[in-house]
Motif scaffolding. Structure first.
Motif, short mmCIF file in Angstrom:
data_model
loop_
_atom_site.label_atom_id
_atom_site.label_comp_id
_atom_site.label_asym_id
_atom_site.label_seq_id
_atom_site.Cartn_x
_atom_site.Cartn_y
_atom_site.Cartn_z
N VAL A 235 63.04 20.03 2.61
CA VAL A 235 62.37 20.30 1.33
C VAL A 235 60.86 20.26 1.50
O VAL A 235 60.14 21.14 0.99
CB VAL A 235 62.83 19.29 0.26
CG1 VAL A 235 61.99 19.44 -1.00
CG2 VAL A 235 64.31 19.49 -0.05
N SER A 236 60.34 19.26 2.21
CA SER A 236 58.89 19.17 2.40
C SER A 236 58.36 20.36 3.19
O SER A 236 57.27 20.87 2.90
CB SER A 236 58.52 17.86 3.10
OG SER A 236 59.17 17.75 4.36
N SER A 237 59.13 20.85 4.15
CA SER A 237 58.71 22.01 4.92
C SER A 237 58.66 23.26 4.05
O SER A 237 57.70 24.05 4.12
CB SER A 237 59.67 22.24 6.09
OG SER A 237 59.29 23.39 6.83
N LEU A 238 59.67 23.45 3.21
CA LEU A 238 59.69 24.62 2.32
C LEU A 238 58.52 24.58 1.33
O LEU A 238 57.87 25.60 1.07
CB LEU A 238 61.02 24.68 1.57
CG LEU A 238 62.25 25.06 2.40
CD1 LEU A 238 63.51 24.96 1.55
CD2 LEU A 238 62.10 26.47 2.98
N VAL A 239 58.24 23.41 0.79
CA VAL A 239 57.14 23.27 -0.16
C VAL A 239 55.80 23.58 0.51
O VAL A 239 54.97 24.33 -0.02
CB VAL A 239 57.12 21.86 -0.77
CG1 VAL A 239 55.83 21.62 -1.57
CG2 VAL A 239 58.34 21.65 -1.67
N LEU A 240 55.58 23.01 1.70
CA LEU A 240 54.32 23.23 2.40
C LEU A 240 54.15 24.69 2.81
O LEU A 240 53.07 25.27 2.67
CB LEU A 240 54.24 22.33 3.63
CG LEU A 240 54.00 20.84 3.37
CD1 LEU A 240 54.07 20.06 4.67
CD2 LEU A 240 52.65 20.63 2.70
N ASN A 241 55.23 25.30 3.31
CA ASN A 241 55.13 26.66 3.84
C ASN A 241 55.04 27.72 2.76
O ASN A 241 54.29 28.70 2.91
CB ASN A 241 56.32 26.95 4.76
CG ASN A 241 56.10 26.47 6.17
OD1 ASN A 241 55.35 27.07 6.93
ND2 ASN A 241 56.72 25.36 6.52
N TRP A 242 55.79 27.57 1.69
CA TRP A 242 55.92 28.67 0.75
C TRP A 242 55.25 28.44 -0.60
O TRP A 242 55.13 29.36 -1.40
CB TRP A 242 57.39 29.01 0.57
CG TRP A 242 57.97 29.46 1.87
CD1 TRP A 242 58.75 28.74 2.72
CD2 TRP A 242 57.73 30.71 2.51
NE1 TRP A 242 59.04 29.47 3.85
CE2 TRP A 242 58.43 30.68 3.75
CE3 TRP A 242 57.02 31.86 2.17
CZ2 TRP A 242 58.41 31.76 4.63
CZ3 TRP A 242 57.01 32.93 3.04
CH2 TRP A 242 57.70 32.87 4.26
N LEU A 243 54.78 27.22 -0.85
CA LEU A 243 54.02 26.95 -2.06
C LEU A 243 52.58 26.56 -1.73
O LEU A 243 51.64 27.22 -2.17
CB LEU A 243 54.70 25.84 -2.88
CG LEU A 243 56.07 26.17 -3.47
CD1 LEU A 243 56.62 24.98 -4.23
CD2 LEU A 243 56.00 27.40 -4.37
N VAL A 244 52.41 25.52 -0.93
CA VAL A 244 51.07 25.02 -0.63
C VAL A 244 50.29 25.98 0.25
O VAL A 244 49.13 26.31 -0.04
CB VAL A 244 51.17 23.63 0.05
CG1 VAL A 244 49.77 23.14 0.42
CG2 VAL A 244 51.85 22.63 -0.87
N GLY A 245 50.88 26.46 1.34
CA GLY A 245 50.17 27.31 2.29
C GLY A 245 49.59 28.58 1.68
O GLY A 245 48.37 28.81 1.77
N PRO A 246 50.40 29.43 1.06
CA PRO A 246 49.85 30.65 0.45
C PRO A 246 48.81 30.36 -0.63
O PRO A 246 47.80 31.07 -0.73
CB PRO A 246 51.09 31.33 -0.12
CG PRO A 246 52.23 30.84 0.71
CD PRO A 246 51.87 29.41 1.03
N ALA A 247 49.06 29.33 -1.45
CA ALA A 247 48.10 29.00 -2.52
C ALA A 247 46.77 28.53 -1.94
O ALA A 247 45.70 28.89 -2.44
CB ALA A 247 48.70 27.93 -3.43
N LEU A 248 46.83 27.73 -0.88
CA LEU A 248 45.60 27.25 -0.24
C LEU A 248 44.81 28.40 0.36
O LEU A 248 43.59 28.49 0.21
CB LEU A 248 45.94 26.22 0.83
CG LEU A 248 44.76 25.69 1.66
CD1 LEU A 248 43.74 24.99 0.76
CD2 LEU A 248 45.24 24.77 2.78
#
Length: 374
Positions: free
Chosen positions: A94-107
């Motif tokens: 779950v943490s990997s999915l959040v970082l890769n597909w929510l946090v990363g593109p938004a950042l």
């Protein structure tokens, strides 16, 4: 990468991983490859035409070959019978999915608009880089930092599936929908799901199948001890050779553009430097906070920080052209990512002792001892 076996576990030779002499000098080899590639592209401009003439379905065959050679040895090291234990770790997944597909593109969207508000081509290129999650080179950084190989294989596979499904949708959202909501300039992105699927199939599917097949055949023919103590050390160095070959070709493609526009490259590099560093730090801190331990925290950090530059470059060239600013931004991606993540490998190894209180070279040894005794 060739890793020396730990003296602690004779029957499980690949559990204690130490950087070989070849790997310890990796920053030097990468620096030479980058300079050589830029020089090749600068002084032999026709090299880009030669590479373009070898494209099949938008994929350069020499670059594809380099990536396949790079990926295979690391995926051949994965103990696929242990992968099921990784898929049950919902904290990691779950943490990997959040970082890769929510946090990363938004950042990346935020950094692109913050640092490049007046350069729409470079800004679009950076956003495309942020959407392309890593499915290839991350296995190299993870392995050098003594991360969890099985976890890396699972996360890379999950990223591949999400990439096929989500890349086009996120591209539309971050280049058209969200800028429209915020009153900013919009930019379209036309990329087919088929193109992304082919990219994933080539750069992940082929070496993954080859790595699994070699372990399956090798262990049944000679046993695990032979496979890990005799076979893997022989094929391991080819990961570095493939990496260096790929870097030379990538930098040769835009060597002239990189050297002709140093200020543009510097402006593109700054948000990339911030992006890779922030994503890695967030991943490592999240892993520590979730109690994942050093190997899986490291894997989480590198899979969050790395990007699929081959996909980003292919999409930028296919949509905007090989000489576009978007393509240049894509090429600058690995120009910054490679040295930054190599440096973070050494930071990871330092943090293992200082923050996680473990020896990264022998972190997996106790579990291997239990397995060997059974």
């Amino acid at each position: 990468m060739s890793m020396q076996p730990s003296n602690l576990v004779v029957t499980a030779p690949d559990t204690g991983r130490r950087l070989s002499t070849l790997d310890r000098w990796l920053p030097l080899w990468i620096g030479i490859a980058m300079v050589g590639g830029v020089g090749l592209g600068r002084f032999i401009p026709s090299i880009s035409d030669v590479l373009a003439s070898t494209e099949v379905g938008g994929i350069s065959m020499p670059i594809a070959l380099g990536l396949l050679v790079m990926m295979y040895p690391v995926l051949a090291k994965v103990r696929y019978d242990k992968v099921a234990a990784v898929t049950g770790d919902t904290r990691l997944l779950v943490s990997s999915l959040v970082l890769n597909w929510l946090v990363g593109p938004a950042l990346m969207f935020t950094l692109a608009w913050t640092f490049l508000p007046d350069l729409p081509e470079y800004r679009t290129g950076l956003i495309i880089v942020g959407l392309a999650r890593c499915i290839a080179m991350v296995v190299i950084w993870n392995d050098l930092a003594c991360g969890d190989r099985e976890a890396a294989a699972v996360l890379v596979a999950i990223n591949s599936v999400f990439q096929v499904v989500a890349f086009s949708l996120l591209g539309y959202f971050y280049l058209t929908v969200l800028p429209g909501w915020l009153g900013l300039d919009t930019q379209g992105l036309e990329v087919s799901i088929t193109q992304i699927a082919v990219n994933v199939l080539v750069f992940l599917g082929i070496p993954l199948v080859a790595g699994f097949a070699s372990r399956w055949v090798g262990e049944r023919a000679k046993g695990r001890a032979w496979y890990e103590s005799r076979f893997l050390p022989r094929v391991g160095p080819w990961a570095l050779y493939g990496l260096l070959f790929t870097i030379v070709l990538l930098f040769a493609l835009q060597g002239e553009a990189v050297t002709s526009h140093p200020l543009d490259v510097a402006r593109i590099a700054l948000p990339l430097l911030v992006y890779f560093s922030v994503m890695w730090v967030v991943g490592m801190v999240a892993g520590k906070a979730l109690g994942l331990g050093y190997p899986r925290s490291t894997t989480l950090a590198f899979t969050a920080a790395g990007n699929n530059f081959e996909l980003a470059i292919a999409v930028a060239i296919g949509t905007f052209g090989a000489t576009s600013g978007q393509a240049l931004a894509g090429v600058v991606g690995p120009l910054i990512e490679v040295p930054v993540l190599v440096g973070l490998v050494y930071v990871s190894l330092w943090l293992a002792r200082r923050w996680f209180a473990v020896d990264p070279n022998t972190a997996a040894a106790p579990k291997a001892l239990d397995e060997a005794r059974r």
